[in-house]
Design a protein around this motif. Structure first.
Motif, PDB file in Angstrom:
ATOM      1  N   UNK A 228       0.923  -1.225  -0.133  1.00 51.19           N
ATOM      2  CA  UNK A 228       0.112   0.095   0.066  1.00 51.19           C
ATOM      3  C   UNK A 228       0.862   1.189  -0.018  1.00 51.19           C
ATOM      4  N   UNK A 229       0.558   2.272  -0.824  1.00 40.82           N
ATOM      5  CA  UNK A 229       1.161   3.492  -0.766  1.00 40.82           C
ATOM      6  C   UNK A 229       0.196   4.519  -0.154  1.00 40.82           C
ATOM      7  N   UNK A 230       0.620   5.398   0.879  1.00 41.81           N
ATOM      8  CA  UNK A 230       0.019   6.422   1.383  1.00 41.81           C
ATOM      9  C   UNK A 230       0.571   7.752   0.891  1.00 41.81           C
ATOM     10  N   UNK A 231      -0.337   8.479   0.269  1.00 40.48           N
ATOM     11  CA  UNK A 231       0.266   9.790  -0.293  1.00 40.48           C
ATOM     12  C   UNK A 231      -0.591  10.954   0.549  1.00 40.48           C
ATOM     13  N   UNK A 232      -0.027  11.636   1.258  1.00 35.80           N
ATOM     14  CA  UNK A 232      -0.508  12.647   2.057  1.00 35.80           C
ATOM     15  C   UNK A 232       0.326  13.840   2.439  1.00 35.80           C
ATOM     16  N   UNK A 233       0.313  15.041   2.292  1.00 42.27           N
ATOM     17  CA  UNK A 233       1.122  16.124   2.753  1.00 42.27           C
ATOM     18  C   UNK A 233       1.259  16.387   4.187  1.00 42.27           C
ATOM     19  N   UNK A 234       0.550  15.479   4.813  1.00 39.06           N
ATOM     20  CA  UNK A 234       0.277  15.676   6.477  1.00 39.06           C
ATOM     21  C   UNK A 234       1.107  14.452   6.766  1.00 39.06           C
ATOM     22  N   UNK A 235       2.601  14.649   7.159  1.00 34.72           N
ATOM     23  CA  UNK A 235       3.632  13.782   7.400  1.00 34.72           C
ATOM     24  C   UNK A 235       3.093  12.852   8.694  1.00 34.72           C
ATOM     25  N   UNK A 236       2.394  13.624   9.641  1.00 37.91           N
ATOM     26  CA  UNK A 236       2.148  12.632  11.053  1.00 37.91           C
ATOM     27  C   UNK A 236       1.142  11.722  10.536  1.00 37.91           C
TER      28      UNK A 236
ATOM     29  N   UNK B  62       7.342   9.565  -8.773  1.00 38.05           N
ATOM     30  CA  UNK B  62       8.735   9.052  -8.853  1.00 38.05           C
ATOM     31  C   UNK B  62       8.942   7.727  -8.545  1.00 38.05           C
ATOM     32  N   UNK B  63       7.999   7.132  -7.989  1.00 33.98           N
ATOM     33  CA  UNK B  63       7.964   5.848  -7.364  1.00 33.98           C
ATOM     34  C   UNK B  63       7.469   4.605  -8.550  1.00 33.98           C
ATOM     35  N   UNK B  64       7.918   3.628  -8.291  1.00 35.60           N
ATOM     36  CA  UNK B  64       7.340   2.403  -9.302  1.00 35.60           C
ATOM     37  C   UNK B  64       6.158   2.344  -8.856  1.00 35.60           C
ATOM     38  N   UNK B  65       4.742   2.716  -9.353  1.00 32.76           N
ATOM     39  CA  UNK B  65       3.429   2.520  -8.819  1.00 32.76           C
ATOM     40  C   UNK B  65       2.862   1.214  -9.307  1.00 32.76           C
ATOM     41  N   UNK B  66       3.617   0.258 -10.266  1.00 33.45           N
ATOM     42  CA  UNK B  66       3.088  -0.937 -10.747  1.00 33.45           C
ATOM     43  C   UNK B  66       2.928  -1.947  -9.474  1.00 33.45           C
ATOM     44  N   UNK B  67       3.835  -1.585  -8.500  1.00 30.07           N
ATOM     45  CA  UNK B  67       4.170  -2.678  -7.584  1.00 30.07           C
ATOM     46  C   UNK B  67       3.268  -2.533  -6.180  1.00 30.07           C
ATOM     47  N   UNK B  68       2.135  -1.334  -6.165  1.00 27.42           N
ATOM     48  CA  UNK B  68       1.413  -1.465  -5.207  1.00 27.42           C
ATOM     49  C   UNK B  68      -0.202  -1.900  -5.325  1.00 27.42           C
ATOM     50  N   UNK B  69      -0.701  -2.533  -4.422  1.00 27.42           N
ATOM     51  CA  UNK B  69      -2.206  -3.107  -4.501  1.00 27.42           C
ATOM     52  C   UNK B  69      -3.088  -2.170  -4.166  1.00 27.42           C
ATOM     53  N   UNK B  70      -2.571  -1.135  -3.671  1.00 24.59           N
ATOM     54  CA  UNK B  70      -3.866  -0.054  -3.302  1.00 24.59           C
ATOM     55  C   UNK B  70      -3.103   1.391  -3.037  1.00 24.59           C
ATOM     56  N   UNK B  71      -3.743   2.373  -3.182  1.00 20.62           N
ATOM     57  CA  UNK B  71      -3.304   3.473  -3.039  1.00 20.62           C
ATOM     58  C   UNK B  71      -4.353   4.278  -1.963  1.00 20.62           C
TER      59      UNK B  71
END
Length: 228
Positions: A6-14, A41-50
């Protein structure tokens, strides 16, 4: 069993770190990115969920989702939007972009985990359904959605019953089906169908699929199977 990434994308680092910590407790492998630019910039193909925040910098979550959906490699990657924008129009925008779910902030971690599990379960089931749309053995292929059989890429003209018999055998490679079982599955409630009908269809099917005809094996006294 393969790890779910899983990749978490959020500008709130905490918030990213909180989600990462709790999702990893559930057994997921989690990466974080603090902007869409960093994520892309990441290889997004490796993630099952964003898990994707909507309100970020120059590239918003909606814009990033459009980029993902335009790339065939990530077009089907599940996306859950995390956002403080909870108007009906915002939600519709998210779903029109192909979002699998939309969670409004503030939210509880338990809610996020439940939604993540639901989306992964649903997309996994859909993936299995898609897989079964095409049955293959070497260069013999059955497209069960388009009802098309091919050998070496060349279409083979099968009758409806021949197609269904081959589908049954390919779906259950190595399993022996008696004539009675084939009749009940393929001919179902049709009356006056003789065992000899099965033999005739099998003979024609073997000829039509060429070299793969030998893979349809007769087990004397038992029935037929597809052997690899």
């Amino acid at each position: 069993m393969a790890t779910t990434r899983i990749l978490v994308v959020d500008d709130e680092e905490d918030l990213c770190e909180i989600l990462k910590f709790n999702l990893e407790i559930e057994g997921y492998e989690v990466d974080t990115a603090y902007s869409a630019e960093e994520a892309l910039k990441k290889d997004l193909t490796v993630y099952n969920l964003l898990l994707l925040d909507v309100m970020m910098g120059e590239i918003s979550g909606f814009k990033m989702a459009r980029i993902l959906r335009q790339d065939e490699k990530t077009a089907n990657t599940p996306i859950i939007f995390l956002t403080a924008k909870d108007t009906e129009n915002d939600m519709l925008t998210g779903f029109n972009l192909g979002a699998d779910d939309y969670i409004s902030k503030p939210f509880s971690i338990r809610q996020v985990i439940a939604r993540v599990k639901a989306v992964l379960r649903r997309t996994s089931e859909q993936s299995k359904e898609k897989e079964i749309e095409k049955l293959e053995y070497e260069t013999l292929a059955l497209d069960t959605k388009r009802i098309k059989a091919t050998v070496d890429g060349v279409e083979v003209p099968l009758t409806k019953k021949e197609f269904e018999i081959l589908k049954l055998l390919l779906e259950n490679k190595g399993n022996v089906f008696s004539r009675e079982e084939i009749l009940s599955r393929i001919w179902k409630d049709e009356v006056y169908v003789l065992d000899r009908t099965i033999d005739v269809n099998i003979t024609r099917l073997r000829k039509k699929i060429g070299a793969y005809g030998k893979n349809i094996v007769t087990r004397l006294g038992f029935g037929y199977c597809f052997e690899c």
